[in-house]
Write a protein that holds these residues in place. Sequence first.
Motif, PDB file in Angstrom:
ATOM      1  N   ASP A 165     -42.226  22.446  14.029  1.00 24.52           N
ATOM      2  CA  ASP A 165     -41.513  21.216  13.105  1.00 24.52           C
ATOM      3  C   ASP A 165     -42.726  19.997  13.139  1.00 24.52           C
ATOM      4  O   ASP A 165     -43.431  19.855  13.981  1.00 24.52           O
ATOM      5  CB  ASP A 165     -40.385  20.771  13.730  1.00 24.52           C
ATOM      6  N   ALA A 166     -42.680  19.187  11.939  1.00 21.02           N
ATOM      7  CA  ALA A 166     -43.297  17.881  12.080  1.00 21.02           C
ATOM      8  C   ALA A 166     -42.634  16.945  11.080  1.00 21.02           C
ATOM      9  O   ALA A 166     -41.582  17.331  10.231  1.00 21.02           O
ATOM     10  CB  ALA A 166     -44.517  18.468  11.404  1.00 21.02           C
ATOM     11  N   PRO A 167     -42.611  15.552  11.499  1.00 22.10           N
ATOM     12  CA  PRO A 167     -41.977  14.648  10.304  1.00 22.10           C
ATOM     13  C   PRO A 167     -42.069  15.010   8.891  1.00 22.10           C
ATOM     14  O   PRO A 167     -43.180  15.388   8.402  1.00 22.10           O
ATOM     15  CB  PRO A 167     -42.341  13.242  10.920  1.00 22.10           C
ATOM     16  N   ALA A 168     -41.090  14.595   8.416  1.00 18.73           N
ATOM     17  CA  ALA A 168     -40.956  14.625   6.506  1.00 18.73           C
ATOM     18  C   ALA A 168     -42.240  14.104   6.016  1.00 18.73           C
ATOM     19  O   ALA A 168     -42.906  14.822   5.152  1.00 18.73           O
ATOM     20  CB  ALA A 168     -39.772  14.232   6.139  1.00 18.73           C
ATOM     21  N   LEU A 169     -42.571  12.851   6.450  1.00 23.49           N
ATOM     22  CA  LEU A 169     -43.745  12.313   5.640  1.00 23.49           C
ATOM     23  C   LEU A 169     -45.033  13.000   5.926  1.00 23.49           C
ATOM     24  O   LEU A 169     -46.016  13.120   5.049  1.00 23.49           O
ATOM     25  CB  LEU A 169     -44.074  10.883   6.220  1.00 23.49           C
ATOM     26  N   VAL A 170     -45.313  13.450   7.266  1.00 28.21           N
ATOM     27  CA  VAL A 170     -46.520  14.148   7.660  1.00 28.21           C
ATOM     28  C   VAL A 170     -46.615  15.577   6.915  1.00 28.21           C
ATOM     29  O   VAL A 170     -47.754  15.694   6.291  1.00 28.21           O
ATOM     30  CB  VAL A 170     -46.609  14.539   9.214  1.00 28.21           C
ATOM     31  N   ARG A 171     -45.525  16.192   6.785  1.00 30.78           N
ATOM     32  CA  ARG A 171     -45.458  17.450   5.783  1.00 30.78           C
ATOM     33  C   ARG A 171     -45.752  17.109   4.458  1.00 30.78           C
ATOM     34  O   ARG A 171     -46.354  17.834   3.712  1.00 30.78           O
ATOM     35  CB  ARG A 171     -44.086  18.325   6.186  1.00 30.78           C
ATOM     36  N   PHE A 172     -45.144  15.941   3.828  1.00 34.18           N
ATOM     37  CA  PHE A 172     -45.307  15.597   2.614  1.00 34.18           C
ATOM     38  C   PHE A 172     -46.662  15.369   2.414  1.00 34.18           C
ATOM     39  O   PHE A 172     -47.289  15.852   1.199  1.00 34.18           O
ATOM     40  CB  PHE A 172     -44.770  14.247   2.394  1.00 34.18           C
ATOM     41  N   LEU A 173     -47.612  14.782   3.077  1.00 29.11           N
ATOM     42  CA  LEU A 173     -48.995  14.513   2.792  1.00 29.11           C
ATOM     43  C   LEU A 173     -49.794  15.591   3.014  1.00 29.11           C
ATOM     44  O   LEU A 173     -50.535  15.749   2.192  1.00 29.11           O
ATOM     45  CB  LEU A 173     -49.444  13.359   3.764  1.00 29.11           C
ATOM     46  N   ARG A 174     -49.410  16.658   3.911  1.00 29.82           N
ATOM     47  CA  ARG A 174     -49.966  17.878   4.020  1.00 29.82           C
ATOM     48  C   ARG A 174     -49.744  18.664   2.869  1.00 29.82           C
ATOM     49  O   ARG A 174     -50.788  19.243   2.345  1.00 29.82           O
ATOM     50  CB  ARG A 174     -49.597  18.655   5.095  1.00 29.82           C
ATOM     51  N   VAL A 175     -48.535  18.785   1.996  1.00 25.55           N
ATOM     52  CA  VAL A 175     -48.310  19.607   0.975  1.00 25.55           C
ATOM     53  C   VAL A 175     -49.166  18.879  -0.337  1.00 25.55           C
ATOM     54  O   VAL A 175     -49.823  19.597  -1.169  1.00 25.55           O
ATOM     55  CB  VAL A 175     -47.128  19.456   0.556  1.00 25.55           C
ATOM     56  N   ARG A 176     -49.189  17.479  -0.337  1.00 22.73           N
ATOM     57  CA  ARG A 176     -49.867  16.981  -1.391  1.00 22.73           C
ATOM     58  C   ARG A 176     -51.485  17.321  -1.304  1.00 22.73           C
ATOM     59  O   ARG A 176     -52.233  17.631  -2.283  1.00 22.73           O
ATOM     60  CB  ARG A 176     -49.763  15.585  -1.357  1.00 22.73           C
ATOM     61  N   ARG A 177     -52.205  17.510  -0.128  1.00 21.58           N
ATOM     62  CA  ARG A 177     -53.559  17.716   0.224  1.00 21.58           C
ATOM     63  C   ARG A 177     -53.609  18.976  -0.130  1.00 21.58           C
ATOM     64  O   ARG A 177     -54.757  19.384  -0.815  1.00 21.58           O
ATOM     65  CB  ARG A 177     -54.058  17.329   1.332  1.00 21.58           C
ATOM     66  N   ARG A 178     -52.655  19.887   0.172  1.00 18.55           N
ATOM     67  CA  ARG A 178     -53.000  21.472   0.215  1.00 18.55           C
ATOM     68  C   ARG A 178     -52.810  21.938  -1.243  1.00 18.55           C
ATOM     69  O   ARG A 178     -53.646  22.486  -1.701  1.00 18.55           O
ATOM     70  CB  ARG A 178     -52.089  22.128   1.260  1.00 18.55           C
ATOM     71  N   ASP A 179     -51.864  21.622  -1.731  1.00 18.62           N
ATOM     72  CA  ASP A 179     -50.998  22.330  -3.009  1.00 18.62           C
ATOM     73  C   ASP A 179     -51.177  21.492  -4.133  1.00 18.62           C
ATOM     74  O   ASP A 179     -51.149  22.135  -5.405  1.00 18.62           O
ATOM     75  CB  ASP A 179     -49.575  22.717  -2.872  1.00 18.62           C
ATOM     76  N   GLY A 180     -51.319  20.138  -4.105  1.00 18.88           N
ATOM     77  CA  GLY A 180     -51.622  19.455  -5.324  1.00 18.88           C
ATOM     78  C   GLY A 180     -50.371  19.368  -6.047  1.00 18.88           C
ATOM     79  O   GLY A 180     -50.469  19.130  -7.399  1.00 18.88           O
ATOM     80  N   ILE A 181     -49.088  19.693  -5.716  1.00 16.69           N
ATOM     81  CA  ILE A 181     -47.955  19.737  -6.493  1.00 16.69           C
ATOM     82  C   ILE A 181     -47.408  18.302  -6.629  1.00 16.69           C
ATOM     83  O   ILE A 181     -47.729  17.610  -5.810  1.00 16.69           O
ATOM     84  CB  ILE A 181     -46.989  20.840  -6.135  1.00 16.69           C
ATOM     85  N   SER A 182     -46.555  18.002  -7.559  1.00 15.41           N
ATOM     86  CA  SER A 182     -46.021  16.644  -7.641  1.00 15.41           C
ATOM     87  C   SER A 182     -45.033  16.394  -6.792  1.00 15.41           C
ATOM     88  O   SER A 182     -44.280  17.201  -5.946  1.00 15.41           O
ATOM     89  CB  SER A 182     -45.271  16.550  -9.277  1.00 15.41           C
ATOM     90  N   PRO A 183     -44.837  15.126  -6.429  1.00 21.37           N
ATOM     91  CA  PRO A 183     -43.961  14.622  -5.432  1.00 21.37           C
ATOM     92  C   PRO A 183     -42.459  15.233  -5.576  1.00 21.37           C
ATOM     93  O   PRO A 183     -41.673  15.541  -4.666  1.00 21.37           O
ATOM     94  CB  PRO A 183     -43.761  13.124  -5.450  1.00 21.37           C
ATOM     95  N   ARG A 184     -41.982  15.054  -6.958  1.00 20.69           N
ATOM     96  CA  ARG A 184     -40.589  15.949  -7.392  1.00 20.69           C
ATOM     97  C   ARG A 184     -40.601  17.302  -6.778  1.00 20.69           C
ATOM     98  O   ARG A 184     -39.530  17.803  -6.274  1.00 20.69           O
ATOM     99  CB  ARG A 184     -40.631  15.607  -8.841  1.00 20.69           C
TER     100      ARG A 184
END
Length: 233
Positions: A165-184
């Motif tokens: 587990d990790a906080p939602a904000l941490v995971r959100f930033l990881r996904v943005r860097r890794r996958d480049g998909i939209s916030p939506r």
Amino acid sequence: MIKDKNCKINEKNISLGIPIFCVAGKIAAGKNFLCSILEKRGFLCIDADSVIHEIINEKEKQNEIFAAFRDDAQKAGISLQNSDGTLNRRALGRLVFSKKEFLEKQENIVYPALVERVEKIIAQISHGAGFENEKSAVRGIVLNAAVLYKTPQLLEKCRAIFFVDAPALVRFLRVRRRDGISPREILKRFFSQRNLFTQYKAFSKLHGIQIKRIKNWGKDAEKKICAALNSML
């Protein structure tokens, strides 16, 4: 003990047979990071996502997916085919995460093949591995999957569940860097996994399987992970 300068993990009951563990967790929580720690210490990790990708890459399975989602994709204005006629997995992801019934439809197509292939891998490893006198022996099998509870035939084989587990904000930033998909798109996937730990906790209670929630963020994350693993292995 499996000795390592950064972490020591117990080998309790190794001689009783190949132990199988589940590494689960929400998107970008750090499942692969945890598996890399286990791999360094002699565990063989099976990545369910990689197995699913292999299945989906097969022509027969792609045709099955095209047939199942053709009308849904057309209504949503999404093209599931690449220019070469192969399946566009990112487009499929946008579609299946838009509605619960779409996700369930994909799972019904893919998961039976996943179970069959992972069980075959486990059987091959179990047949060929020795534990007592071989330094190079596989010390255990780890099933790396976000939603392994949806394939109870596999999860029931596990001795313990490690929920990363990790906080939602941490995971959100990881996904943005890794996958480049939209916030939506990220938020859609977060929403689809909102009750994930509850599902695993209920399964562990019903089947008598240990479960450990492992925090993967902040300083000394690996040290904390190793301490959590050592309490369970």
